[in-house]
Design a protein around this motif. Structure first.
Motif, mmCIF file in Angstrom:
data_model
loop_
_atom_site.group_PDB
_atom_site.id
_atom_site.type_symbol
_atom_site.label_atom_id
_atom_site.label_comp_id
_atom_site.label_asym_id
_atom_site.label_seq_id
_atom_site.Cartn_x
_atom_site.Cartn_y
_atom_site.Cartn_z
ATOM 1 N N GLU A 64 17.451 -10.895 -1.320
ATOM 2 C CA GLU A 64 16.091 -11.379 -1.099
ATOM 3 C C GLU A 64 15.905 -11.877 0.334
ATOM 4 O OE1 GLU A 64 13.891 -12.589 -5.125
ATOM 5 O OE2 GLU A 64 15.125 -14.196 -4.275
ATOM 6 N N MET A 65 16.921 -12.499 0.891
ATOM 7 C CA MET A 65 16.823 -12.947 2.272
ATOM 8 C C MET A 65 16.620 -11.760 3.213
ATOM 9 S SD MET A 65 16.754 -15.552 4.329
ATOM 10 C CE MET A 65 17.607 -16.979 3.623
ATOM 11 N N ALA A 66 17.311 -10.659 2.936
ATOM 12 C CA ALA A 66 17.174 -9.464 3.771
ATOM 13 C C ALA A 66 15.764 -8.882 3.668
ATOM 14 C CB ALA A 66 18.205 -8.417 3.362
ATOM 15 N N ILE A 67 15.185 -8.909 2.472
ATOM 16 C CA ILE A 67 13.824 -8.406 2.300
ATOM 17 C C ILE A 67 12.842 -9.236 3.117
ATOM 18 C CG2 ILE A 67 11.919 -8.188 0.650
ATOM 19 C CD1 ILE A 67 13.997 -7.432 -1.462
ATOM 20 N N ILE A 68 12.978 -10.541 3.047
ATOM 21 C CA ILE A 68 12.022 -11.434 3.694
ATOM 22 C C ILE A 68 12.147 -11.396 5.213
ATOM 23 C CG2 ILE A 68 11.400 -13.870 3.994
ATOM 24 C CD1 ILE A 68 12.185 -14.253 1.051
ATOM 25 N N THR A 69 13.358 -11.337 5.722
ATOM 26 C CA THR A 69 13.556 -11.454 7.159
ATOM 27 C C THR A 69 13.608 -10.113 7.888
ATOM 28 O OG1 THR A 69 15.966 -11.551 6.832
ATOM 29 C CG2 THR A 69 14.774 -13.643 6.924
ATOM 30 N N ASP A 70 13.993 -9.046 7.189
ATOM 31 C CA ASP A 70 14.173 -7.757 7.870
ATOM 32 C C ASP A 70 13.315 -6.626 7.304
ATOM 33 O OD1 ASP A 70 16.168 -8.844 9.548
ATOM 34 O OD2 ASP A 70 17.656 -8.573 7.964
ATOM 35 N N GLY A 71 12.892 -6.739 6.063
ATOM 36 C CA GLY A 71 12.204 -5.612 5.453
ATOM 37 C C GLY A 71 10.925 -5.975 4.726
ATOM 38 N N PHE A 72 10.239 -7.022 5.193
ATOM 39 C CA PHE A 72 9.085 -7.477 4.436
ATOM 40 C C PHE A 72 7.924 -6.486 4.493
ATOM 41 C CE2 PHE A 72 5.374 -10.261 3.537
ATOM 42 C CZ PHE A 72 5.749 -10.637 2.262
ATOM 43 N N MET A 73 7.751 -5.791 5.617
ATOM 44 C CA MET A 73 6.666 -4.822 5.693
ATOM 45 C C MET A 73 6.887 -3.679 4.701
ATOM 46 S SD MET A 73 4.306 -5.858 7.659
ATOM 47 C CE MET A 73 3.368 -4.358 7.836
ATOM 48 N N GLU A 74 8.125 -3.235 4.578
ATOM 49 C CA GLU A 74 8.421 -2.181 3.607
ATOM 50 C C GLU A 74 8.171 -2.684 2.184
ATOM 51 O OE1 GLU A 74 10.294 -3.075 6.083
ATOM 52 O OE2 GLU A 74 10.445 -1.295 7.359
#
Length: 317
Positions: A64-74
């Motif tokens: 979830e941290m990776a989604i929020i910080t690196d992949g939120f637009m996707e």
């Protein structure tokens, strides 16, 4: 129409302020200056100092941290594809803790741009104390409000209500409770400069008294991507607000004073009000069409400007 135009793609607020200071060094009064901060805006990437100020980092799984910080637009695109039914998607819903972390990042961006605005306005007032200043925004953000993310797909208050701060010679400190619209800014500035209004302007001087309780306010969106099949119109009159979905011909009616979060659609209880509001929308659209036809001019847009618009989401190859 600008004598100087600097385009800083996705630049953080500090860079925007510094560039604005550079421009101030070249100016003499009178001048008009427009400074556009992209913060706070998707994908919510505030400086680390402001994240930590609000309690970062949260206790989240690495995924979830990776989604929020690196992949939120996707993630946002997958989420909105699912919400709008644009195409099948297999996104994984975020936990409530992760959603709160996204809100923290957004709040950190708000705090960051607030400090940058303070830095710029302080310098501007010090060097040009007779300047009129307007601080506003083009939209708010949906952060899981009404099941949306981002902006452009809905007509609820979280995206329509924006800050509006004005300051300058002869403007006394205070708050004005009446509703105003961004279309009011042009005639307001014209009044300050003692210029006559144009007949096709829709707004009015925001300081003109008394407020007109019979004045409706309008908004419209087709969404950032046509594939999401969004076409909505809104009219606000007094305490009541109608949202018309022109794709599926549904309506929502809210009392934004009694129900500020717009949770209770009362359109079924007030059919006469719905009919009257739909008539207001039709009349407003017809006026816009006639006005556009009366002032239409042909403009050739260069390739660089078209590319900038595409990057910002307003154009498509």
């Amino acid at each position: 129409g600008f004598d100087r135009y600097d385009y800083l793609a996705d630049a953080p607020g500090t860079a925007i302020t510094n560039k604005a200071f550079e421009a101030l060094n070249t100016l003499n009064s009178p001048f008009f200056m427009y400074v556009h901060y992209i913060d706070p805006h998707l994908p919510y990437i505030p400086p680390d100092t402001y994240r930590k100020l609000l309690g970062w980092p949260p206790a989240l799984s690495p995924e979830e941290m990776a989604i929020i910080t690196d992949g939120f637009m996707e993630y946002l695109l997958d989420y909105m594809n699912a919400v709008t039914g644009r195409k099948p998607t297999s996104y994984t819903p975020l936990s409530e803790e992760a959603k709160e972390a996204v809100r923290l990042l957004y709040d950190a961006e708000v705090r960051y741009v607030d400090d940058e605005l303070r830095r710029f306005v302080s310098e501007l007032q010090n060097r040009f104390p007779e300047t009129y200043i307007i601080i506003t925004a083009d939209h708010g953000e949906e952060i899981w409000d009404h099941n949306y993310l981002g902006h452009g797909l809905a007509m609820y208050e979280e995206t329509l209500r924006v800050p509006l701060i004005v300051a300058g010679p002869g403007i006394a400190p205070g708050r004005f409770p009446q509703t105003v619209s961004l279309v009011d800014l042009l005639p307001t500035m014209a009044t300050w400069l003692q210029l006559p209004p144009r007949p096709f302007w829709q707004g009015r001087d925001i300081f003109a008294l008394p407020p007109d309780p019979s004045r409706p306010f309008f908004s419209y969106t087709e969404g950032p991507w046509p594939g999401w099949n969004t076409k909505k119109e809104m009219v606000l009159l007094g305490n009541e607000k109608l949202i018309a979905n022109r794709i599926n011909n549904t309506v929502e009616l809210f009392d934004v004073v009694q129900d500020p979060r717009e949770q209770h659609n009362i359109s079924a209880d007030r059919p006469d009000q719905v009919k009257a509001f739909l008539k207001l929308l039709d009349e407003h659209r017809d006026r816009n069409i006639r006005a556009r036809q009366s002032v239409r001019t042909r403009t050739v847009v260069d390739a660089e400007t078209l590319e900038q618009q595409r990057i910002l989401g307003y154009g498509h190859k």
